[in-house]
Structures are given as structure tokens and as C-alpha cells.
Design a protein around this motif. Sequence first.
Motif, PDB file in Angstrom:
ATOM      1  N   ILE A 279      -3.146  -2.731  -2.183  1.00  0.00           N
ATOM      2  CA  ILE A 279      -4.219  -1.749  -1.993  1.00  0.00           C
ATOM      3  C   ILE A 279      -3.890  -0.570  -2.906  1.00  0.00           C
ATOM      4  CG2 ILE A 279      -5.499  -0.324  -0.366  1.00  0.00           C
ATOM      5  CD1 ILE A 279      -5.652  -3.394   0.105  1.00  0.00           C
ATOM      6  N   ARG A 280      -4.708  -0.395  -3.939  1.00  0.00           N
ATOM      7  CA  ARG A 280      -4.449   0.631  -4.946  1.00  0.00           C
ATOM      8  C   ARG A 280      -5.523   1.710  -4.877  1.00  0.00           C
ATOM      9  NH1 ARG A 280      -1.329  -2.029  -9.084  1.00  0.00           N
ATOM     10  NH2 ARG A 280       0.353  -3.058  -7.921  1.00  0.00           N
ATOM     11  N   ILE A 281      -5.081   2.952  -5.043  1.00  0.00           N
ATOM     12  CA  ILE A 281      -5.986   4.098  -4.994  1.00  0.00           C
ATOM     13  C   ILE A 281      -5.956   4.786  -6.339  1.00  0.00           C
ATOM     14  CG2 ILE A 281      -6.476   6.307  -3.861  1.00  0.00           C
ATOM     15  CD1 ILE A 281      -4.964   4.997  -1.403  1.00  0.00           C
TER      16      ILE A 281
ATOM     17  N   TRP B 298      -9.557  10.926   1.988  1.00  0.00           N
ATOM     18  CA  TRP B 298      -9.055  10.166   3.132  1.00  0.00           C
ATOM     19  C   TRP B 298      -7.751  10.726   3.684  1.00  0.00           C
ATOM     20  CZ3 TRP B 298      -4.203   8.309   2.635  1.00  0.00           C
ATOM     21  CH2 TRP B 298      -3.717   8.033   1.342  1.00  0.00           C
TER      22      TRP B 298
ATOM     23  N   ILE C  31     -10.832   2.851  -4.356  1.00  0.00           N
ATOM     24  CA  ILE C  31      -9.861   2.182  -3.485  1.00  0.00           C
ATOM     25  C   ILE C  31     -10.099   0.692  -3.659  1.00  0.00           C
ATOM     26  CG2 ILE C  31      -9.017   1.868  -1.129  1.00  0.00           C
ATOM     27  CD1 ILE C  31     -10.128   4.636  -0.490  1.00  0.00           C
TER      28      ILE C  31
ATOM     29  N   ARG D 293     -13.221  -3.857  -5.450  1.00  0.00           N
ATOM     30  CA  ARG D 293     -13.469  -2.499  -4.973  1.00  0.00           C
ATOM     31  C   ARG D 293     -13.819  -2.512  -3.493  1.00  0.00           C
ATOM     32  NH1 ARG D 293     -14.885   2.018  -8.122  1.00  0.00           N
ATOM     33  NH2 ARG D 293     -15.868   3.721  -6.981  1.00  0.00           N
TER      34      ARG D 293
ATOM     35  N   THR E 230       0.854  -1.187   0.000  1.00  0.00           N
ATOM     36  CA  THR E 230       0.000   0.000   0.000  1.00  0.00           C
ATOM     37  C   THR E 230       0.884   1.229   0.000  1.00  0.00           C
ATOM     38  OG1 THR E 230      -1.876   1.067   1.109  1.00  0.00           O
ATOM     39  CG2 THR E 230      -0.141   0.191   2.519  1.00  0.00           C
TER      40      THR E 230
ATOM     41  N   PHE F 256      -1.468   5.745   3.516  1.00  0.00           N
ATOM     42  CA  PHE F 256      -2.709   4.989   3.676  1.00  0.00           C
ATOM     43  C   PHE F 256      -2.513   3.870   4.683  1.00  0.00           C
ATOM     44  CE2 PHE F 256      -6.041   1.938   2.691  1.00  0.00           C
ATOM     45  CZ  PHE F 256      -7.144   2.762   2.530  1.00  0.00           C
TER      46      PHE F 256
ATOM     47  N   SER G  85     -14.743   4.123  -2.315  1.00  0.00           N
ATOM     48  CA  SER G  85     -14.286   5.214  -3.165  1.00  0.00           C
ATOM     49  C   SER G  85     -14.119   6.445  -2.294  1.00  0.00           C
ATOM     50  CB  SER G  85     -15.261   5.484  -4.312  1.00  0.00           C
ATOM     51  OG  SER G  85     -16.522   5.897  -3.814  1.00  0.00           O
ATOM     52  N   THR G  86     -13.289   7.362  -2.752  1.00  0.00           N
ATOM     53  CA  THR G  86     -12.987   8.542  -1.950  1.00  0.00           C
ATOM     54  C   THR G  86     -13.078   9.787  -2.828  1.00  0.00           C
ATOM     55  OG1 THR G  86     -11.325   9.557  -0.484  1.00  0.00           O
ATOM     56  CG2 THR G  86     -10.491   8.313  -2.364  1.00  0.00           C
TER      57      THR G  86
END
Length: 301
Positions: free
Chosen positions: A143-145, A242, A267, A157, A98, A102, A160-161
Motif C-alpha cells: 500500500i503506497r501513498i 488521512w 493511495i 488506485r 504499508t 496507515f 486519493s487524499t
Amino acid sequence: MDRLDAIRLFLRVVERGNFAAAAREAGIGQPAVSKQIAALEAHLCAQLLRRTSRSMTLSEAGQTFYEAALRLVADYDAAASLIGRGQFSPSGLVRVSTSPVFGRLYITPRLPEFFARYPDVAVELSASERMINLVEEGIDVGIRIGNFADSSLIALRLASTPIITVAAPAYLEARGVPASPTDLERHSCVIFALRGEPRAWEFKTAAGPLIHHPQGNFRTGDAEQVRAAVLAGLGLAQVPAWLFAPEIASGAVRVVLRDLEPGSFAISAVHTAGRRLPTRARVFVDFLANALRREKNLAFQ
């Protein structure tokens, strides 16, 4: 070493890319790894790995066996976890990647609850801003954003942010609150520049998307430094919500241009296509998804 252990060792060799790395991880010598793989090949009457002095590749039989072995080991681990103590009890190490900030804000603080629920699972957290190769680095879950397209990965999924524009109250008092994107021309911006490429800002207007190229005295490829710069009053930043959720809730940071927010970042938990997630990794992903849903602020939608 029994046959199942030899199969696990074969999977480790393939995923680490060489015998030496697999031997280090397994805590045995490289000759022992070579001997076990050779014994497995002899048992199957097939060459699984093509070896040269410089490289190692899967044979056609090896590729077929690798895919079957993944399913076999995953099924065995799932069955074992259901029996053992007569209840669902996953075990083993989950390797997770990550971004550093985060992980610090949303993963590490929740690990006590996770370990209380799953005491036999261990988590190894790899924190980096770069987009790492999951297979090469032996990562179970990334963990990908942000939105991305990679056919080699399966994305689950989590949340979402919103993408928001923020600044410290002291900065806004000194420089004024922007009422439109054009006002940003007279403001100092904190620029996120991963690998030296400044990221443009986007706003949603009645005329359509508007792109702003931020200008300022400070740029960084580290989201933690974006946080520090905004809190120090260096300027405005456009960020996923976030990143400043605690400070927005406390009033230490203010959101501006709310009516022009461009949308959201996904996210996601990602893993390699063609590989079944081990039970221990699945429960980690489910736990994190539930934890993010419980957040009662603007950070997640």
C-alpha cells in the motif's frame, strides 16, 4: 510431495532468493527443498536454477517456467476457491506492506470485518516507512501513498487524499493562524525528513506553485511522530489528510491555508509486474478500496 507442491516450492525459492529462506517458510529442511527442485528439473528435462556457492539465478528455461508456473498456480487457486464449499472462498496468507500509521489507522481496525467475510484468508502486515522491495521481501501487495513511477510495479488506485496544513488549536492560539505561506516564516514547523532529507511544502497560489522550506525544532522520518508532535502543539505540519482525519473531525486539530492546498496524493495497492495477484490478495485489495470509499470525512476523495 506432489508435482503442484513442488511447483509452489520452486516459486517460493525464486521469490525468496535462496533455498534456506524457502525451506524456513515451508517448514522443511533445506536438503528436502534441493531434492524437490532437482526432481522437478529431472521431470522437465531442463535446468531451472543455476546454483553456485554464493548465488542462485534463473536459467532461460527457468524464467519461462517461472512465469508459466505463476499463472498455473493462480488459476488453480482461483478454481479451487470456487469449488470447495461451492462458493467463492479464497484461502491462504496475504503478505501486505504499508506505512506503520496507515496500517494502524486504516487497515488493522478493519480486519475483523475482512476475516468475517473471508475466514480462510490470513493477513501478515509488514509496517515500515521505507520503500521495500516486494519480491525480495515476499510481499504480495504494497500500500503506497504518493505518486511514483516504477515500471516493475503495477499500481491499482484505491483512493486519493488531499495534502493539508494542520496544527493544534493551542498552538494556533499562542502563535496565530497563518493567512499566507509567507506567514510560515514566523512559525514553528514539524518537519518530515525521511532518510534525513527534509520534505519541502508546496502551496498552490494564483502565481503558480510556491515552495516553502519548513523550519522548526523537530524533525522525524516517522509519520506517527509527526502526529504526536502536532498533537503536542510543537507546530504546523503539511500532511496527507488521512493522517489527522479523526482529530480534524473532533476539533483536536485545525486545518489552515485551505485555499492554497497543492493537490492530492494517490493511495495505491501495488504488486510486481508480470505476476497475477492471487485471489486471496485480490479480495483484500477490493475490500480495502471499498472500506476507504466508505470514509465520510475529508481524508479521502
